[in-house]
Structures are given as C-alpha cells and as structure tokens.
Design a protein around this motif. Structure first.
Motif, PDB file in Angstrom:
ATOM      1  N   ARG A 153     -22.042 -13.422 -46.993  1.00  0.00           N
ATOM      2  CA  ARG A 153     -22.312 -12.051 -47.433  1.00  0.00           C
ATOM      3  C   ARG A 153     -21.099 -11.421 -48.109  1.00  0.00           C
ATOM      4  N   HIS A 154     -19.954 -12.096 -48.081  1.00  0.00           N
ATOM      5  CA  HIS A 154     -18.752 -11.540 -48.688  1.00  0.00           C
ATOM      6  C   HIS A 154     -18.185 -12.525 -49.707  1.00  0.00           C
ATOM      7  N   PRO A 155     -18.592 -12.384 -50.963  1.00  0.00           N
ATOM      8  CA  PRO A 155     -18.135 -13.309 -52.005  1.00  0.00           C
ATOM      9  C   PRO A 155     -16.667 -13.105 -52.347  1.00  0.00           C
ATOM     10  N   VAL A 156     -16.101 -14.110 -52.982  1.00  0.00           N
ATOM     11  CA  VAL A 156     -14.761 -13.988 -53.545  1.00  0.00           C
ATOM     12  C   VAL A 156     -14.899 -13.315 -54.907  1.00  0.00           C
ATOM     13  N   VAL A 157     -14.056 -12.330 -55.173  1.00  0.00           N
ATOM     14  CA  VAL A 157     -14.068 -11.639 -56.461  1.00  0.00           C
ATOM     15  C   VAL A 157     -12.662 -11.715 -57.053  1.00  0.00           C
ATOM     16  N   LEU A 158     -12.540 -12.351 -58.206  1.00  0.00           N
ATOM     17  CA  LEU A 158     -11.270 -12.455 -58.913  1.00  0.00           C
ATOM     18  C   LEU A 158     -11.338 -11.585 -60.163  1.00  0.00           C
ATOM     19  N   GLY A 159     -10.235 -10.947 -60.516  1.00  0.00           N
ATOM     20  CA  GLY A 159     -10.258 -10.046 -61.666  1.00  0.00           C
ATOM     21  C   GLY A 159      -9.051 -10.208 -62.555  1.00  0.00           C
ATOM     22  N   ALA A 160      -9.209  -9.780 -63.806  1.00  0.00           N
ATOM     23  CA  ALA A 160      -8.114  -9.832 -64.776  1.00  0.00           C
ATOM     24  C   ALA A 160      -8.327  -8.745 -65.824  1.00  0.00           C
ATOM     25  N   PRO A 161      -7.246  -8.103 -66.279  1.00  0.00           N
ATOM     26  CA  PRO A 161      -7.381  -7.069 -67.308  1.00  0.00           C
ATOM     27  C   PRO A 161      -7.442  -7.677 -68.702  1.00  0.00           C
ATOM     28  N   PHE A 162      -8.041  -6.942 -69.616  1.00  0.00           N
ATOM     29  CA  PHE A 162      -7.968  -7.297 -71.028  1.00  0.00           C
ATOM     30  C   PHE A 162      -8.165  -6.019 -71.832  1.00  0.00           C
ATOM     31  N   SER A 163      -7.796  -6.055 -73.098  1.00  0.00           N
ATOM     32  CA  SER A 163      -7.911  -4.857 -73.927  1.00  0.00           C
ATOM     33  C   SER A 163      -8.532  -5.204 -75.259  1.00  0.00           C
ATOM     34  N   VAL A 164      -9.253  -4.246 -75.798  1.00  0.00           N
ATOM     35  CA  VAL A 164      -9.891  -4.375 -77.100  1.00  0.00           C
ATOM     36  C   VAL A 164      -9.248  -3.347 -78.021  1.00  0.00           C
ATOM     37  N   PRO A 165      -8.574  -3.775 -79.089  1.00  0.00           N
ATOM     38  CA  PRO A 165      -7.879  -2.817 -79.962  1.00  0.00           C
ATOM     39  C   PRO A 165      -8.860  -1.988 -80.787  1.00  0.00           C
ATOM     40  N   GLY A 166      -8.333  -0.928 -81.349  1.00  0.00           N
ATOM     41  CA  GLY A 166      -9.154  -0.062 -82.194  1.00  0.00           C
ATOM     42  C   GLY A 166      -9.398   1.279 -81.554  1.00  0.00           C
ATOM     43  N   ASP A 167     -10.040   2.163 -82.309  1.00  0.00           N
ATOM     44  CA  ASP A 167     -10.339   3.499 -81.799  1.00  0.00           C
ATOM     45  C   ASP A 167     -11.224   3.427 -80.563  1.00  0.00           C
ATOM     46  N   THR A 168     -10.944   4.330 -79.626  1.00  0.00           N
ATOM     47  CA  THR A 168     -11.694   4.366 -78.371  1.00  0.00           C
ATOM     48  C   THR A 168     -12.236   5.770 -78.149  1.00  0.00           C
ATOM     49  N   THR A 169     -13.523   5.859 -77.874  1.00  0.00           N
ATOM     50  CA  THR A 169     -14.134   7.138 -77.526  1.00  0.00           C
ATOM     51  C   THR A 169     -14.077   7.289 -76.015  1.00  0.00           C
ATOM     52  N   PHE A 170     -13.016   7.929 -75.538  1.00  0.00           N
ATOM     53  CA  PHE A 170     -12.826   8.068 -74.100  1.00  0.00           C
ATOM     54  C   PHE A 170     -13.811   9.078 -73.533  1.00  0.00           C
ATOM     55  N   VAL A 171     -14.445   8.711 -72.407  1.00  0.00           N
ATOM     56  CA  VAL A 171     -15.419   9.578 -71.732  1.00  0.00           C
ATOM     57  C   VAL A 171     -14.945   9.803 -70.300  1.00  0.00           C
ATOM     58  N   PRO A 172     -14.653  11.037 -69.898  1.00  0.00           N
ATOM     59  CA  PRO A 172     -14.209  11.287 -68.524  1.00  0.00           C
ATOM     60  C   PRO A 172     -15.247  10.806 -67.507  1.00  0.00           C
ATOM     61  N   VAL A 173     -14.769  10.285 -66.385  1.00  0.00           N
ATOM     62  CA  VAL A 173     -15.676   9.853 -65.325  1.00  0.00           C
ATOM     63  C   VAL A 173     -16.404  11.075 -64.769  1.00  0.00           C
TER      64      VAL A 173
END
Length: 292
Positions: A153-173
């Motif tokens: 019931r408790h899987p392993v979760v691995l993560g890594a960051p990445f970025s996409v260049p260019g204009d970004t339309t930021f939306v507040p949470v």
C-alpha cells in the motif's frame, strides 16, 4: 590551610560538569508542534507507515536515472528513464499498483500543470510523453511497488526536477476551497469544506461529485482498477502523497461521494488531483487543502 589535593580538583571538575549539564537541560527549547505531534502519534501506537514522497532521486535502494528529459514546450515531449536497483542494474518488474506497474506524474511548481501518465517498458527503459504547453519549473515523479515489498500500500516514489524554457504564465495556487469544477463541468465538493486536515493522523477524505446537470453521480466507471485515483502534492515542498480509495470497485455512491484513506506527513497546503471516470471519459478535479 592545606593545599588542595588531586581528589579535591577531581571533585571540583565533576561539580562543574554537572552544573553545565543541568544548565543545558534547563535552557533546552521545548519540542515544537511537529515534534510533539509525532511523539503523540508514536505514544498512541499509531506510528505512520514509511511514506516515499518523491523529494529524492534515490530511496529504498532504488535510483531514478534520467535519459531523456523535456527541454522545450510541446504536446508530446518525450521522457525516457530507468529505475536502477541496489545492484546497479535496471529493474524492469514491479507489482501492479492500480493495474499499472509504473505511474508517472509531472507537476509545475505553481500546480497549474498536472500530468499523470503510464510509461511503457522498452528493454530496460521506461518511455512516455508529456503535454507541456507552457514553460516553467517542473518536477517529475516515478511511482512503483517493488516485488519484494513488505507493504504494497506504500509505493516507492522517486522524483527529479526539470525546467522548460520560455515564457511562463504563472498562476497562483488557489486557496483552500470547499468545491471545485472540472474542465468538463463536474462539480466536486469536499464533505468537510475547508476544515484543516490533521498531519500524521490517518483520516478519510470524502468528495461529493455532481454531474453537469447538477445531479449527484450515482456510480462511476472503473478507472485504474478502482473508483478513482487521488494524488496530492505539497505546494511548497513539491512532495507527493498517495491516497487510497476506500470503497470497493463498483460500489454505488451514496450522495455521489467518493472516499479515500489519507495520511499527510507535513503541515502546509496540498494540491489534490482527483481523477474519476464517468460518461465514457476521465475527469480531473483539483482542490487545495490545508494540513495543520
């Protein structure tokens, strides 16, 4: 007056040590709320199960190896990766977790972009694509259950960051809300409204679903072997939380409610993404909750 002997100096040194220790104990800070909450959980015998949160590329003897990572915007950006085991070799077999060996997520740091896909194994590498139509900072997550796990019931979760260049339309949470509407017109309301969820405590979350016509959904179609799929991401840490359906597959919904087991390990706000199938398609509802 006699001269101090060696034993006198030893007793004096011991008294000074005891005094320093006593002062340190007296001035030591009182454990903070997070520590106290954890101690309360442990004392009650409710030790939270180890939860993998995707904040690291390596955990539990597994390592996330990026081969191809999205570097530009587009509807079908390729992602290729391996899961390396403790022996340094790629692992290609996992237990089925809601009908899939591998669940893969990508979220942008403002939580406005969410992707949930299921990679295909080609040789010893996993292949998938992401729809990334806007730039920004992202994090990807690979979720799987090892074949030798002691708790499926408790899987392993691995993560890594990445970025996409260019204009970004930021939306507040968005702030915590009692209800939200999917892009397909379904209303999803949390039964407890905006009430904070208690960290480090197992709880059940209830979500009432109404169709575009306003009527409660009486039953949902199977989705990934269950009535629905729910994943949460901490809005500041970008850690992942996996939640489990309570109702058995095919259960009719009382008042249109889907229910999920939850256990949040960190305080703060989480963005929850609820996926369910109805009317021949999958719908995704996103809502912010506060964990205190």
């Amino acid at each position: 007056m006699r001269k101090p002997r060696l034993t006198d100096w030893l007793f004096l040194a011991l008294a000074m040590v005891i005094g320093v220790v006593a002062t340190f104990v007296a001035l030591r800070p009182t454990p903070g709320p997070a520590h106290s909450a954890h101690q309360a959980v442990v004392s009650a015998g409710l030790v939270p199960a180890a939860h993998s949160d995707g904040l690291s590329e390596a955990e539990s003897g597994y390592r996330f190896e990026q081969i191809v990572t999205p570097s530009e915007r587009g509807p079908d950006r390729p992602v290729i990766f391996r899961i390396i085991g403790s022996g340094g070799r790629p692992v290609t077999r996992f237990l089925d977790n809601q009908t899939k060996q591998m669940h893969f997520f990508a979220v942008r740091d403002d939580m406005n972009v969410f992707q949930h896909v299921h990679p295909t194994l080609v040789g010893d590498t996993w292949h998938t694509t992401l729809a990334l139509t806007d730039g920004g900072a992202y994090r990807m997550f690979a979720e799987f259950v090892p074949v030798d796990t002691k708790d499926a019931r408790h899987p392993v979760v691995l993560g890594a960051p990445f970025s996409v260049p260019g204009d970004t339309t930021f939306v507040p949470v968005p702030a915590p809300a009692a209800e939200t509407v999917t892009a397909t017109g379904y209303m999803v309301a949390r039964a407890d409204g905006t009430a904070p969820i208690t960290a480090l405590r197992p709880q059940v979350l209830r979500f009432a679903i109404r169709g575009p016509d306003g009527a409660p959904v009486k039953a949902v179609d199977p989705h990934l072997g269950a009535n629905g799929h729910l994943t949460g991401f901490h809005t500041m840490l970008l850690s992942a939380t996996h939640l489990h359906p309570v109702q058995p597959l095919g259960t009719r919904l009382a008042n249109g409610e889907l229910t999920f087991h939850s256990l949040f390990s960190e305080r703060g706000e989480y963005r929850l993404f609820l996926e369910f199938s109805h009317g021949g398609r999958v719908h995704t509802a996103s809502v912010t909750v506060a964990v205190a």
